[in-house]
Write a protein that holds these residues in place. Sequence first.
Motif, short mmCIF file in Angstrom:
data_model
loop_
_atom_site.label_atom_id
_atom_site.label_comp_id
_atom_site.label_asym_id
_atom_site.label_seq_id
_atom_site.Cartn_x
_atom_site.Cartn_y
_atom_site.Cartn_z
N VAL A 90 27.23 58.66 30.65
CA VAL A 90 26.78 57.70 29.64
C VAL A 90 27.74 56.52 29.63
O VAL A 90 28.95 56.70 29.50
CB VAL A 90 26.71 58.33 28.24
N GLU A 91 27.17 55.31 29.80
CA GLU A 91 27.95 54.08 29.68
C GLU A 91 27.24 53.15 28.71
O GLU A 91 26.02 53.21 28.55
CB GLU A 91 28.11 53.39 31.04
N PHE A 92 28.00 52.28 28.05
CA PHE A 92 27.44 51.24 27.18
C PHE A 92 27.75 49.89 27.81
O PHE A 92 28.88 49.62 28.23
CB PHE A 92 28.04 51.35 25.78
N PHE A 93 26.73 49.03 27.86
CA PHE A 93 26.86 47.75 28.57
C PHE A 93 25.83 46.78 27.99
O PHE A 93 25.07 47.12 27.09
CB PHE A 93 26.63 47.95 30.06
N PHE A 94 25.76 45.56 28.54
CA PHE A 94 24.63 44.67 28.28
C PHE A 94 24.49 43.72 29.47
O PHE A 94 25.46 43.41 30.16
CB PHE A 94 24.77 43.91 26.95
N THR A 95 23.27 43.30 29.74
CA THR A 95 22.97 42.62 31.00
C THR A 95 23.63 41.26 31.13
O THR A 95 23.88 40.80 32.25
CB THR A 95 21.45 42.44 31.17
N THR A 96 23.90 40.57 30.01
CA THR A 96 24.50 39.24 30.08
C THR A 96 26.02 39.28 29.96
O THR A 96 26.66 38.24 29.82
CB THR A 96 23.93 38.34 28.96
N CYS A 97 26.60 40.46 30.02
CA CYS A 97 28.05 40.62 29.91
C CYS A 97 28.76 39.91 31.06
O CYS A 97 28.47 40.17 32.23
CB CYS A 97 28.39 42.11 29.92
N PRO A 98 29.68 39.00 30.76
CA PRO A 98 30.37 38.25 31.81
C PRO A 98 31.69 38.88 32.25
O PRO A 98 32.40 38.32 33.10
CB PRO A 98 30.63 36.91 31.14
N THR A 99 32.05 40.01 31.67
CA THR A 99 33.39 40.56 31.94
C THR A 99 33.34 41.93 32.61
O THR A 99 33.26 42.03 33.82
CB THR A 99 34.19 40.63 30.62
N ILE A 100 33.38 43.02 31.84
CA ILE A 100 33.57 44.34 32.44
C ILE A 100 32.28 45.03 32.89
O ILE A 100 32.32 45.93 33.72
CB ILE A 100 34.33 45.29 31.48
N CYS A 101 31.14 44.62 32.33
CA CYS A 101 29.88 45.33 32.65
C CYS A 101 29.52 45.30 34.14
O CYS A 101 29.09 46.33 34.68
CB CYS A 101 28.73 44.78 31.83
N PRO A 102 29.63 44.16 34.81
CA PRO A 102 29.32 44.17 36.24
C PRO A 102 30.17 45.16 37.03
O PRO A 102 29.69 45.79 37.97
CB PRO A 102 29.60 42.72 36.67
N ILE A 103 31.43 45.31 36.63
CA ILE A 103 32.32 46.26 37.30
C ILE A 103 31.84 47.68 37.04
O ILE A 103 31.77 48.52 37.94
CB ILE A 103 33.77 46.08 36.82
N MET A 104 31.50 47.98 35.78
CA MET A 104 31.03 49.31 35.43
C MET A 104 29.74 49.65 36.16
O MET A 104 29.58 50.75 36.70
CB MET A 104 30.83 49.41 33.91
N ASN A 105 28.79 48.71 36.17
CA ASN A 105 27.52 48.94 36.86
C ASN A 105 27.73 49.17 38.35
O ASN A 105 27.09 50.04 38.96
CB ASN A 105 26.57 47.77 36.65
N LYS A 106 28.65 48.41 38.94
CA LYS A 106 28.95 48.58 40.37
C LYS A 106 29.52 49.96 40.63
O LYS A 106 29.12 50.64 41.60
CB LYS A 106 29.95 47.51 40.82
N ASN A 107 30.40 50.41 39.76
CA ASN A 107 30.99 51.74 39.93
C ASN A 107 29.98 52.85 39.69
O ASN A 107 30.01 53.89 40.35
CB ASN A 107 32.20 51.89 39.00
N MET A 108 29.06 52.63 38.74
CA MET A 108 27.99 53.61 38.53
C MET A 108 27.10 53.72 39.77
O MET A 108 26.64 54.80 40.13
CB MET A 108 27.13 53.23 37.33
N LYS A 109 26.87 52.58 40.41
CA LYS A 109 26.07 52.58 41.64
C LYS A 109 26.76 53.38 42.73
O LYS A 109 26.11 54.13 43.48
CB LYS A 109 25.83 51.14 42.10
N ILE A 110 28.08 53.24 42.85
CA ILE A 110 28.84 54.00 43.84
C ILE A 110 28.69 55.50 43.59
O ILE A 110 28.47 56.29 44.51
CB ILE A 110 30.33 53.59 43.81
N ILE A 111 28.80 55.89 42.32
CA ILE A 111 28.67 57.30 41.98
C ILE A 111 27.25 57.79 42.22
O ILE A 111 27.02 58.87 42.76
CB ILE A 111 29.08 57.53 40.51
N GLN A 112 26.26 56.97 41.83
CA GLN A 112 24.86 57.35 42.03
C GLN A 112 24.57 57.58 43.51
O GLN A 112 23.88 58.54 43.89
CB GLN A 112 23.94 56.26 41.48
N GLU A 113 25.10 56.72 44.36
CA GLU A 113 24.86 56.85 45.80
C GLU A 113 25.47 58.14 46.35
O GLU A 113 24.91 58.75 47.26
CB GLU A 113 25.41 55.62 46.53
N LYS A 114 26.59 58.55 45.80
CA LYS A 114 27.21 59.79 46.27
C LYS A 114 26.35 61.01 45.95
O LYS A 114 26.29 61.96 46.73
CB LYS A 114 28.60 59.96 45.64
N PHE A 115 25.66 60.97 44.80
CA PHE A 115 24.87 62.13 44.37
C PHE A 115 23.37 61.84 44.43
O PHE A 115 22.58 62.49 43.73
CB PHE A 115 25.28 62.53 42.97
#
Length: 227
Positions: free
Chosen positions: A83-108
Amino acid sequence: MKNKSYIGISFIILVFGILVIPKIIDRIKNDDIVKADRLNIEGTKTTNKSDLLTIGKAPKFSLTDQDNKNISNQTYAGKVYLVEFFFTTCPTICPIMNKNMKIIQEKFATNSNFGIASISINPENDTSEVLKKHAEDIGAKGINWHFLTGRETNIFEIANKGFNLYAGKNSKVAGGFEHSGLIALIDKNGNIRSRKDDFGNPIVYYDGLEQKGINQLKQDITKLLAE
C-alpha cells in the motif's frame, strides 16, 4: 513491630488483588493483552514461518480503481500486497515511489498472489479516468495493481488513522499535498508485516524512496509468498 509490618504488607497485597487482578482477567477475556493505540506496535511478534514481525491488522477500505471497479481489502484476501499513498500531479516523491513500485511489480509479475494498492490523496483531481491514464503513462501493469480513488475524508482516515501514515493538504508545499514516502507490506491474512532495523526495533513501514527499502521489500515479499 513485625506483626504490624506483616499486616501492612498483607493489606497492600489485598488492595493490589482487588484493583488489578480483575482488570487483567478482563483483558485476557477480551484478547487485549498486547494492544497499543492504532496499530499493535507494542505487541509485535515473529511468526513461526518467517522472521518477519506481525504489526497488526491492516485497516479495511473500499475504493474505486482506474477501471471504475470497486476494490476493497477483501480484493487482496489471500494475496501479499503493498500500500502506497500518492497523487498523480505530485512533483516530488511520487514519481520515485511509482517507479520503485513498477520495479517490484515486474519482479513478481508472474505471481497472481501479489498486488499493489496505490491510493491517491487528491481524489478531486485523480478520478478513475485520470488514474487510468497515469497507469498507462508510467507503464504500470499487473492485474492486481490498482490505482485507487474515493472520498477525500475516507482516504485521509485510511492513511492517518488506519495505517498511521501521514497524508494531508498543505498549500505551502509543492503540489499542495504532503505525505509519507513509506510503504506498507500486507500478508495473505491481512496483517501488516515488517522486519527489524539494525538495532532490533520494528521498522513497521518500508522506505519507498531508497534502494535499500526496495531491496528489503523484494526479499520480504518473497518470504511472505512462500508462507
